[in-house]
Design a protein around this motif. Sequence first.
Motif, PDB file in Angstrom:
ATOM      1  N   PRO A   1       0.857  -1.194   0.000  1.00 40.75           N
ATOM      2  CA  PRO A   1       0.000   0.000   0.000  1.00 40.75           C
ATOM      3  C   PRO A   1       0.891   1.242   0.000  1.00 40.75           C
TER       4      PRO A   1
ATOM      5  N   VAL B   1       2.535   2.344  -2.652  1.00 39.81           N
ATOM      6  CA  VAL B   1       3.284   2.349  -3.911  1.00 39.81           C
ATOM      7  C   VAL B   1       2.282   2.542  -5.045  1.00 39.81           C
TER       8      VAL B   1
ATOM      9  N   PHE C   1       2.040   9.116 -14.240  1.00 34.79           N
ATOM     10  CA  PHE C   1       3.143   9.910 -13.689  1.00 34.79           C
ATOM     11  C   PHE C   1       4.274  10.007 -14.701  1.00 34.79           C
TER      12      PHE C   1
ATOM     13  N   LEU D   1       5.802  13.285 -16.612  1.00 32.58           N
ATOM     14  CA  LEU D   1       7.239  13.570 -16.615  1.00 32.58           C
ATOM     15  C   LEU D   1       7.746  13.746 -18.042  1.00 32.58           C
TER      16      LEU D   1
ATOM     17  N   LEU E   1       5.496  17.355  -5.235  1.00 32.05           N
ATOM     18  CA  LEU E   1       4.684  16.362  -5.950  1.00 32.05           C
ATOM     19  C   LEU E   1       5.579  15.403  -6.727  1.00 32.05           C
ATOM     20  N   LEU E   2       6.568  15.982  -7.388  1.00 32.07           N
ATOM     21  CA  LEU E   2       7.520  15.196  -8.169  1.00 32.07           C
ATOM     22  C   LEU E   2       8.241  14.192  -7.269  1.00 32.07           C
TER      23      LEU E   2
ATOM     24  N   LEU F   1       7.324  13.078  -4.311  1.00 31.53           N
ATOM     25  CA  LEU F   1       6.403  12.054  -3.796  1.00 31.53           C
ATOM     26  C   LEU F   1       6.143  10.992  -4.850  1.00 31.53           C
ATOM     27  N   GLY F   2       5.966  11.437  -6.088  1.00 35.81           N
ATOM     28  CA  GLY F   2       5.754  10.492  -7.183  1.00 35.81           C
ATOM     29  C   GLY F   2       6.949   9.571  -7.338  1.00 35.81           C
ATOM     30  N   LEU F   3       8.139  10.151  -7.333  1.00 38.25           N
ATOM     31  CA  LEU F   3       9.363   9.354  -7.507  1.00 38.25           C
ATOM     32  C   LEU F   3       9.532   8.376  -6.351  1.00 38.25           C
TER      33      LEU F   3
ATOM     34  N   THR G   1       7.195   7.011  -4.488  1.00 38.79           N
ATOM     35  CA  THR G   1       6.211   5.926  -4.445  1.00 38.79           C
ATOM     36  C   THR G   1       6.182   5.133  -5.753  1.00 38.79           C
ATOM     37  N   LEU G   2       7.093   5.444  -6.659  1.00 37.73           N
ATOM     38  CA  LEU G   2       7.140   4.756  -7.943  1.00 37.73           C
ATOM     39  C   LEU G   2       7.658   3.331  -7.753  1.00 37.73           C
ATOM     40  N   PRO G   3       7.065   2.354  -8.462  1.00 37.80           N
ATOM     41  CA  PRO G   3       7.619   0.994  -8.361  1.00 37.80           C
ATOM     42  C   PRO G   3       9.090   0.997  -8.791  1.00 37.80           C
TER      43      PRO G   3
ATOM     44  N   VAL H   1      10.515   0.862 -12.605  1.00 36.26           N
ATOM     45  CA  VAL H   1      10.466   1.942 -13.587  1.00 36.26           C
ATOM     46  C   VAL H   1      11.219   3.184 -13.119  1.00 36.26           C
TER      47      VAL H   1
ATOM     48  N   ALA I   1      12.306   7.468 -14.690  1.00 34.40           N
ATOM     49  CA  ALA I   1      11.911   8.749 -14.113  1.00 34.40           C
ATOM     50  C   ALA I   1      13.079   9.717 -13.989  1.00 34.40           C
TER      51      ALA I   1
ATOM     52  N   PHE J   1       9.517   3.854   4.926  1.00 35.57           N
ATOM     53  CA  PHE J   1       8.297   3.712   4.147  1.00 35.57           C
ATOM     54  C   PHE J   1       7.225   2.935   4.912  1.00 35.57           C
ATOM     55  N   ASP J   2       7.649   2.184   5.920  1.00 35.69           N
ATOM     56  CA  ASP J   2       6.693   1.406   6.711  1.00 35.69           C
ATOM     57  C   ASP J   2       5.653   2.297   7.398  1.00 35.69           C
TER      58      ASP J   2
ATOM     59  N   VAL K   1       4.250   4.936   6.105  1.00 45.97           N
ATOM     60  CA  VAL K   1       3.219   5.170   5.098  1.00 45.97           C
ATOM     61  C   VAL K   1       2.393   3.906   4.923  1.00 45.97           C
ATOM     62  N   HIS K   2       3.091   2.803   4.815  1.00 46.11           N
ATOM     63  CA  HIS K   2       2.473   1.497   4.686  1.00 46.11           C
ATOM     64  C   HIS K   2       1.436   1.286   5.797  1.00 46.11           C
TER      65      HIS K   2
ATOM     66  N   ARG L   1      -4.952   9.031   1.174  1.00 44.62           N
ATOM     67  CA  ARG L   1      -3.704   9.536   0.597  1.00 44.62           C
ATOM     68  C   ARG L   1      -3.324  10.900   1.185  1.00 44.62           C
TER      69      ARG L   1
END
Lengths: 298, 288
Positions: A26, A28, A37, A41, B82-83, B85-87, B89-91, B94, B98, B179-180, B182-183, B192
């Motif tokens: 959760p 991710v 996203f 970018l 925002l950038l 945070l996106g980076l 939480t990105l898998p 990928v 980025a 990260f835990d 947030v988890h 969110r």
Amino acid sequence: MKGFMRDGGVVRGTSIAGSSAVKRRPGVLDPGSTFLFLLVLGLLFLLPIAVLVLYAGARSWQFPQLLPRGFSLRAVEFVGRQYGAIAASLLSSVLYSLAVVALSFLLTVLPARALAWYPLPLKGVIEALFLSPALLPVMTFSMGAHVLLLRLRLSDTWVGVVAVLTVFAYPYMLRSLSAGYQRISPDYTVTARNLGAGFWTSLLRVEMPMLLPAFGAGASVVFLVAFSEYFLVFLVGGGAVASYTGYLVPFLKSSDLQIASLLTLLFLIVPLVLFFILERWMSAVFSKRGLNNGADKP
Amino acid sequence: MQRTRNTGLAHLLPLLIPFGLFFLWGIGYTLYGAFSGASTAGGPTLQHFRHIFMDPLLRTSVLHSLMIAFTSASIAVAGGTLLALGLWTLPRRVQPLALIYKLPIILPHLTAAFIVMILLSRSGILASAAYQLGLIADTAAFPDLLYSNSKLGLVAAYVWKEAPFAALLVISVLTKLNFDYVHTARMLGAGRWFTFRSVVYPHIAPVLDTSFIILFLYTLGAFDIPYVLGGSSPRMLSITVYNLYFRRDLAVRPQALALLTLLFAFSLVFVVIFFRITRRMRGREAAV
């Protein structure tokens, strides 16, 4: 983008039920949001570069065409014709920027060592003072620095440009090196000294190899800051010191977008090549010495 | 190896060249010139400052610069967050893709101005796209983003160039947050926005403040972007100072220095705040 952050990527309760084949933590981003996203970018950062590439090869590209009409090598040919002037200004910029990196390193390595390792009175204030030239607007001190350089007869010279660029670029090196020194234990130096090494020997042969990652980080920033600067070089170099920024500006302000685009792209290539070389050099040094280059890796 | 105070102080000597000689001399020159009268016989004077406050053009230039700097630094920090945070939480797979967000960091400010010019001018790419979509009939119908009084082009150029830089600073702090947390928050049903507000934001708040100060002060005094994107009045402070200092007769030069003195005093306040925050941040790190 904001809207996407708000409603995208939410792993709802259903996924806990175990219906999805891939287990995802959760928080991710899920594939849909990930795609969005990356798309944003790409639009923000890749598209402008793609536009420059298209412009550089365009015969004409005018309102309201979405894509250039026809291709031409005019800009490339121009660069070919002007090869001497472009290479000279690029080389000059690269050289004075590298000199700024070297000078910043020489001037900040001992102070960084002191800030990290030595007991100093008012350490916080001292560090803040020495870092402040990077925060204060350049103009507040550059006019005076220029007058000083005039008096020293260093204005319009290569030395003057390196000096004035160093004044506002050295803080990045100082910060990086003092952070680097904080990660090294002084015990290594103590051991080397007890075994009979002198101050400079242990500095060069014990501390420097361990400081290399910090140097690399600081050097990249200092190089970029010096290489990108237009105003100071223009002020102190007075046209006598060639610079790529100085060469580029008239084209940026002209209406010849094709040539300006190609010259702008050249700006991207030089640092990328240099960073690649730096990276290779650092990992070569590390593997030769058998040091662990993965400070950030577990 | 004796680590005494005196050897420590001796270590600092090399910095006396760039800091003591050039930087302090430069500031001194600015301050001295700003307070000196026309004749060398007279004492310090405030006449140049009075001149600035009386001149509506100079006043507008100051206010305009403050507005542009505040707007672009705020948007850049928000966008950079925002950038980041996106980076964050990105898998993992990928994440290399980025890395393109770093492109504007490598490119100089000059080129950011040029890119904005190509994209946002009245005959630029965006205007062409608007025409193709049937939104506008000709170039005149497209809003004048670059040269109108709002100078949105300047803001766009600064944001494009600085948001990735802010993201870089924010992400260096984010990676230190487990990260835990947030988890766990998400597992316990936090949304969110609530997770961000109560878990992430308190952790990154100091770096948002420092990033804002860096970008705000830079934009306030920077020369390159307004020089390329130019346009008419109201002008950015740097261009006004440049014109007063170099383009007009020597008699108005002290006014340029007085403007720089105001800029210096104003910036100094933020520099002090900046170092107070970084000190607290480091104290907190040491405590962990």
